[in-house]
Design an enzyme around this catalytic site. Structure first.
Site, short mmCIF file in Angstrom:
data_model
loop_
_atom_site.label_atom_id
_atom_site.label_comp_id
_atom_site.label_asym_id
_atom_site.label_seq_id
_atom_site.Cartn_x
_atom_site.Cartn_y
_atom_site.Cartn_z
N ARG A 1 0.98 6.18 7.88
CA ARG A 1 1.03 6.38 6.42
C ARG A 1 0.70 7.83 6.06
NH1 ARG A 1 1.55 1.39 3.98
NH2 ARG A 1 0.42 -0.36 4.85
N GLU B 1 8.01 2.37 -6.70
CA GLU B 1 8.28 1.76 -5.39
C GLU B 1 8.48 2.86 -4.36
OE1 GLU B 1 8.22 -0.44 -3.31
OE2 GLU B 1 9.10 -2.35 -3.90
N ASP B 2 7.98 2.63 -3.16
CA ASP B 2 8.18 3.59 -2.09
C ASP B 2 9.60 3.51 -1.55
OD1 ASP B 2 7.74 1.05 -1.02
OD2 ASP B 2 6.05 1.64 0.22
N LYS C 1 0.83 -1.19 0.00
CA LYS C 1 0.00 0.00 0.00
C LYS C 1 0.86 1.24 0.00
CE LYS C 1 -3.29 -2.41 2.92
NZ LYS C 1 -3.73 -2.54 4.31
N PHE D 1 14.87 2.27 10.15
CA PHE D 1 13.47 2.02 9.83
C PHE D 1 12.74 3.36 9.85
CE2 PHE D 1 9.12 0.66 10.22
CZ PHE D 1 9.10 -0.41 9.34
N ASP E 1 14.89 -1.61 0.45
CA ASP E 1 15.69 -1.96 1.62
C ASP E 1 16.70 -3.03 1.17
OD1 ASP E 1 16.60 -2.79 4.10
OD2 ASP E 1 14.66 -2.85 5.05
#
Ligand code: 5GP
Length: 194
Positions: A183, A117-118, A61, A170, A121
């Protein structure tokens, strides 16, 4: 209710802050940084895809926030589709397991596909997606990733467009969550589990 010219919330007013939420750490990218970089990416894509209709493929999402802003920064006709893959679940550790949870509606045959893509990683999600979508015979297949964590990837990313290189912490906000929260944070901040 606010009128169309007014703002319901001042741009600089955080909707979460460290006083009310001790898990939020330093800001990595402000709302202004994001707005500026997304506009630059949109301008590059507009130039590179002139005369073509890119199909923006968002990975749910997290990427839908970025995709919505990016699509409006591209001055070309674009089409949009989404897919969902399994990622972190409720933990902040990468699982390495990638599975399609929701597939695309569009047929990619002959299309100019741009994966949106957000965050990258380990790069495992992206490398799986690229292989999977390449097998559907698009005319071209490129990737735009907004955030790339520095030095964590064992796979070759080959990103056509990259927003920010960020430290390997993170992070949450601008689409990125912890258990579906954060979000809607308009900026990117580090998250510290407490
Ligand atoms: P990768 O496969 O590159 O290790 O992980 C990619 C996916 O993991 C992203 O699409 C995102 O869903 C999730 N992810 C990676 N890093 C972060 C992070 O710092 N914060 C959040 N909220 N999700 C992350």
């Amino acid at each position: 209710m606010s009128d169309i010219a007014g703002h319901g919330r001042s741009q600089s007013t955080p909707i979460y802050n460290r006083q009310s939420d001790p898990c939020l750490g330093p800001v990595v990218a402000t709302a202004e940084d994001l707005e500026r970089r997304v506009a630059e990416l949109g301008a590059e894509i507009t130039k590179d895809y002139a005369g073509r209709v890119p199909l923006l493929v968002g990975v749910l999402k997290g990427a839908c926030f970025f995709l919505a802003d990016l699509a409006r920064a591209i001055e070309l006709p674009v089409e949009v589709d989404f897919m969902a893959v399994s990622s972190y679940g409720n933990s902040t550790q990468t699982s390495g397991v990638v599975r399609i949870v929701k597939d695309l509606d569009a047929d990619l045959n002959g299309r100019h596909v741009l994966i949106v893509e957000d965050i990258v990683d380990s790069g495992l999600t992206l490398s799986y997606l690229r292989r999977n979508l390449a097998a559907r015979h698009p005319a071209s297949l490129e990737v735009v990733a907004l955030f790339v964590k520095r030095g964590l990837q064992s796979v070759d990313l080959d990103l056509a467009y990259q927003g920010f290189e960020i430290p390997p912490d993170f992070v949450v906000g601008y689409g990125l969550d912890v258990s579906e929260r954060y979000r809607n944070l308009p900026y990117l901040a580090t998250y510290v589990e407490r």
